[in-house]
Write a protein that holds these residues in place. Sequence first.
Motif, PDB file in Angstrom:
ATOM      1  N   TRP A 171       0.838  -1.263  -0.885  1.00  0.00           N
ATOM      2  CA  TRP A 171      -0.054   0.015   0.039  1.00  0.00           C
ATOM      3  C   TRP A 171       0.898   1.334  -0.015  1.00  0.00           C
ATOM      4  O   TRP A 171       1.924   0.964  -0.321  1.00  0.00           O
ATOM      5  CB  TRP A 171      -1.052  -0.229   1.491  1.00  0.00           C
ATOM      6  N   ASP A 172       0.410   2.282   0.266  1.00  0.00           N
ATOM      7  CA  ASP A 172       1.002   3.224  -0.274  1.00  0.00           C
ATOM      8  C   ASP A 172       1.638   4.368   1.694  1.00  0.00           C
ATOM      9  O   ASP A 172       2.429   4.223   1.491  1.00  0.00           O
ATOM     10  CB  ASP A 172       0.865   4.779  -0.854  1.00  0.00           C
ATOM     11  N   TRP A 173       1.268   3.215   2.297  1.00  0.00           N
ATOM     12  CA  TRP A 173       2.387   2.757   3.479  1.00  0.00           C
ATOM     13  C   TRP A 173       2.323   1.464   3.976  1.00  0.00           C
ATOM     14  O   TRP A 173       3.014   1.989   5.151  1.00  0.00           O
ATOM     15  CB  TRP A 173       1.609   3.585   4.497  1.00  0.00           C
ATOM     16  N   TRP A 360     -10.076   0.608   8.578  1.00  0.00           N
ATOM     17  CA  TRP A 360     -10.598   0.902   6.555  1.00  0.00           C
ATOM     18  C   TRP A 360     -10.725  -0.544   6.217  1.00  0.00           C
ATOM     19  O   TRP A 360     -10.103  -1.772   6.391  1.00  0.00           O
ATOM     20  CB  TRP A 360      -8.844   1.894   6.641  1.00  0.00           C
ATOM     21  N   CYS A 389     -10.385   0.573  -2.704  1.00  0.00           N
ATOM     22  CA  CYS A 389      -9.242   1.210  -3.914  1.00  0.00           C
ATOM     23  C   CYS A 389      -9.420   0.013  -5.076  1.00  0.00           C
ATOM     24  O   CYS A 389      -7.936  -0.125  -5.898  1.00  0.00           O
ATOM     25  CB  CYS A 389      -7.906   1.622  -3.692  1.00  0.00           C
ATOM     26  N   ASN A 426     -13.769   1.459   0.792  1.00  0.00           N
ATOM     27  CA  ASN A 426     -13.121   2.060   0.707  1.00  0.00           C
ATOM     28  C   ASN A 426     -12.578   2.906  -0.671  1.00  0.00           C
ATOM     29  O   ASN A 426     -12.089   1.584  -1.304  1.00  0.00           O
ATOM     30  CB  ASN A 426     -12.013   1.822   1.556  1.00  0.00           C
ATOM     31  N   GLU A 427     -13.130   3.906  -1.203  1.00  0.00           N
ATOM     32  CA  GLU A 427     -12.724   4.893  -2.485  1.00  0.00           C
ATOM     33  C   GLU A 427     -13.038   3.228  -3.388  1.00  0.00           C
ATOM     34  O   GLU A 427     -12.492   3.903  -4.224  1.00  0.00           O
ATOM     35  CB  GLU A 427     -11.410   5.291  -1.872  1.00  0.00           C
ATOM     36  N   TRP A 488      -7.602  15.559   0.249  1.00  0.00           N
ATOM     37  CA  TRP A 488      -7.127  14.737   0.485  1.00  0.00           C
ATOM     38  C   TRP A 488      -6.391  16.150  -0.559  1.00  0.00           C
ATOM     39  O   TRP A 488      -4.937  15.637  -1.164  1.00  0.00           O
ATOM     40  CB  TRP A 488      -6.381  14.024  -0.692  1.00  0.00           C
ATOM     41  N   HIS A 492      -1.839  15.344  -1.178  1.00  0.00           N
ATOM     42  CA  HIS A 492      -2.071  14.303  -2.224  1.00  0.00           C
ATOM     43  C   HIS A 492      -2.220  15.847  -3.395  1.00  0.00           C
ATOM     44  O   HIS A 492      -1.363  15.608  -4.630  1.00  0.00           O
ATOM     45  CB  HIS A 492      -2.947  13.366  -3.199  1.00  0.00           C
ATOM     46  N   GLU A 510     -11.746  10.728   5.824  1.00  0.00           N
ATOM     47  CA  GLU A 510     -10.660  10.812   5.848  1.00  0.00           C
ATOM     48  C   GLU A 510      -9.775  12.026   5.858  1.00  0.00           C
ATOM     49  O   GLU A 510     -10.146  12.805   4.457  1.00  0.00           O
ATOM     50  CB  GLU A 510     -10.189   9.967   4.710  1.00  0.00           C
ATOM     51  N   TRP A 600      -6.704  10.482   9.076  1.00  0.00           N
ATOM     52  CA  TRP A 600      -6.164   9.631   8.410  1.00  0.00           C
ATOM     53  C   TRP A 600      -4.599   9.507   8.814  1.00  0.00           C
ATOM     54  O   TRP A 600      -3.500  10.658   8.376  1.00  0.00           O
ATOM     55  CB  TRP A 600      -5.887   9.348   6.447  1.00  0.00           C
ATOM     56  N   TRP A 611       1.191   8.470   7.301  1.00  0.00           N
ATOM     57  CA  TRP A 611       0.455   9.853   8.092  1.00  0.00           C
ATOM     58  C   TRP A 611       0.191   9.584   9.665  1.00  0.00           C
ATOM     59  O   TRP A 611      -0.736  10.122   9.900  1.00  0.00           O
ATOM     60  CB  TRP A 611      -0.937   9.744   7.256  1.00  0.00           C
TER      61      TRP A 611
HETATM   62  C1  BMA Z   1      -6.437   6.665   0.741  1.00  0.00           C
HETATM   63  C2  BMA Z   1      -7.025   6.283   2.067  1.00  0.00           C
HETATM   64  C3  BMA Z   1      -5.853   5.105   1.698  1.00  0.00           C
HETATM   65  C4  BMA Z   1      -4.515   6.043   1.349  1.00  0.00           C
HETATM   66  C5  BMA Z   1      -4.543   7.003   2.418  1.00  0.00           C
HETATM   67  C6  BMA Z   1      -3.187   8.003   1.995  1.00  0.00           C
HETATM   68  O1  BMA Z   1      -7.325   7.708   0.364  1.00  0.00           O
HETATM   69  O2  BMA Z   1      -8.030   5.407   1.572  1.00  0.00           O
HETATM   70  O3  BMA Z   1      -5.614   3.916   0.628  1.00  0.00           O
HETATM   71  O4  BMA Z   1      -3.234   4.881   2.293  1.00  0.00           O
HETATM   72  O5  BMA Z   1      -5.172   7.943   1.187  1.00  0.00           O
HETATM   73  O6  BMA Z   1      -2.827   8.077   0.180  1.00  0.00           O
END
Ligand code: BMA
Length: 819
Positions: A171-173, A360, A389, A426-427, A488, A492, A510, A600, A611
């Motif tokens: 994942w991104d973490w 989550w 996702c 989620n998303e 975000w 992001h 989030e 988050w 995060w």
């Molecule tokens: C989100 C979460 C995760 C992700 C986070 C940070 O939207 O639902 O999928 O790790 O952002 O990018």
Amino acid sequence: MSKTISLNGPWTIQQIDGDIQITGEVPGLVHHDLIAQGIVENPFHGMNELDQQWVGEQTWEYKRTFELDEKQAGGGAVVLNCDGLDTVADVSVNGHLVGTADNMFVRHRWDVREWVRPGTNVITIVFHPAREVMDERAESCEFDLGTPRLPYPWFARERRFLRKCQCHGGWDWGPCFLTQGIHRDIRLECGDAPRILYATHQQTHDGNGVDVTIKALIDAPIDTECDVTFTLADQSATRRERLAAGENEVVATLSLDEPKLWWPNGMGEQHLLDLTVSCDAGEDDVDSMSQRIGLRKLELVTERDDVGESFFFRVNDVPVYAKGNNWIPADSFDSRLDDEKIEWLLTSAKRAHNNIVRVWGGGIYERDRFYELCDEHGLLVWQDFMFACAHYPANQEFLDNVSAEVRHQVRRLNHHPSIALWCGNNEVLQSKLNPMQLVSFDDLFIKTIMPIVEAEDPGRRYWASSPCNGNRDYGDVHDQTRGDAHYWKVWHGGKPFSNYLTVAPRFCSEFGFQSFSSTETMNKVIPIEERNIASESYEFHQRSGAGNTTILSHISRHFRIPTSHEGMAYVSQALQALSIKTACEHWRRSKPRNMGAIIWQLNDIWPVASWASIEADGRWKLLHYAERHFFAPLLASTVAKDDHVELWVTSDVNEELNGELRYDLKSFAGEILKTETIPVSMPPLGNVAATRLPLDDLLGANDPRQTYLYVTARLNAFESANIHTFVPGKMMKLTKPDVTHDLREENGVLTMELTTRGFAPFTWLRHGDLMGTWSDNGIHLQAGETIELTFAPRGTTSPTLAQMREALTIDILYENGWE
Ligand code: BMA
């Protein structure tokens, strides 16, 4: 007489196409055993993740024997109950295949009586490599689900084809470890006595009375007569029932007059009652199930209003401003995570005035203890189903598999008063692309999961996706007037922190901002020659694309650039706290339009830049201390406008409050340049802009670079203090503050007095590997003031004075760019 035989404990684990054979522990995971036995190194160290992908690419066989006597082997049912198999597995008893598994979130019950014999029996469970199965299914998939873009080639691109913890694929973490193993309890249930599979209940609150309708789902191997007894507090009811072979439902309603209610953290006590269901079939064949339940009326209120449509929880008729964090799995290897760590993390959330936690959808349905702790600590649970996702293949086989999972999890978790909402995923909706994907969304989340939740748990709302605007609503998921939102644009989207002040979603489920983990945490996984955030190993421990550059660019907006490894971690954590404080204070001021802020994220799965507000080893970051202030029931806060500053008081206290708000304009040297006290009265749960201070009048000839506002609110027994600076930190004219401390031990408690001669914002006390928390930290220490702090150890033993003296380091902003 029936008997349960636990099959937990040592099993032989054999690599099928290789030589490794070990004795592993069940419940457990192959990878965990290999680490424990030193066959593989710490998977989180350096770039070891790359070298350990082979573990999940093997076929592993778990094997053990068990003994049955004549009666057990020949006296009726022999049910093999597996609470969780991770994930693709063939289960055999004495060489006969008794079942196959491919969903780590379901419970399996196979009757194996035809294959067992008196004496010694052998059970084997063969786990296949998850990636192979995902890839094969992806190849033959009839849907156009889009091709996921993956930043790392070893991540499991096709994770969505397997009902396995989605973040196991990376994942991104987090890292990619496609674990395998018998990860939950396993047992044999011998005999024909009925077994209680689930006990669920629904509550009806009417005035001060509560009716609790309890449903027991009982598995009877043969037609049987039995007494089913339901006991709740001092009430009980017994039903004589004729059970038919198979699954039976037995229902009873118990009524309580004026019971004590369960409340979320900060709103009242968390009263819990014992609920027991027992099933007595005579001859000592009694099966029973006990739960702790809480009585509360819980609603998700989504009603049309002036803005659009509300989104908030109401508990026992009181609106809840939801304050909390998102939860991800707390270790890549769940089996080595002990309950103490979960308890530490959830207690930490409670101590930071959290009243909600979102489980989550890319993780797992957590173990029972997790939800018990949420019940005990008053943490409402926003429970996602485990989809995140990606678009999922809605073929019949997949839908049937998911149906079993949803039914099991909803029944398993139903009794927890903390569970506030079932959310589809989620998303998934957020990433909608083509009509085919919408159809599969609809088939899975609306036509399959929703009716199961509604039938199994009519007392709770189902929300199709986070974020979304409602079930069957495919409008803009970023709509700020209705639904929940993931915001975000700062992290992001690269926008400045002030961007938070321009939006007020109805409920923000989030939003987050990264920081580096402390050097104490990272030095354990980064080789000594690589202790710089731009080294290969360090960047390997940052999984969010432009993560490091995003942190650095925001540091340069707010602070000066730290030059040391320690300073970088410290300043990044101050930055993270500032970012999230900005958002949370603003959204709290925006209530009742906004009624929730779920940060988050709470925790980490490994040591990483992320995060999280709490590092992988449970260490609080600066943000977590800050939450104790900006999530407190009473909040004094400030907003900078072009030519004035507004001072606000926001209350989550359900009573009228009276008192005062005071501000002091102070110089960095500690002089009070101006002060005013304003009387404040506010209604329950109120929120007021108490005053507006034109900058020209306020500052006069004083230099905004060495002046700040110290704001305090005191209403009834509640207090809040806040600092407002007039320029970004980097522009402050800090002078060497001379922070001094006096550390002592008083009655076994480590106590510290902290003083300073000059303003020392973000003063940060580190304590090496002594685990615990200071009563405050990341403190804006004011010239001339002395504050007293105490250290609360994690666990029962306090470090000694000598240990703390040795471990203590104090970071100050001044030493990171002003010296
Ligand atoms: C989100 C979460 C995760 C992700 C986070 C940070 O939207 O639902 O999928 O790790 O952002 O990018």
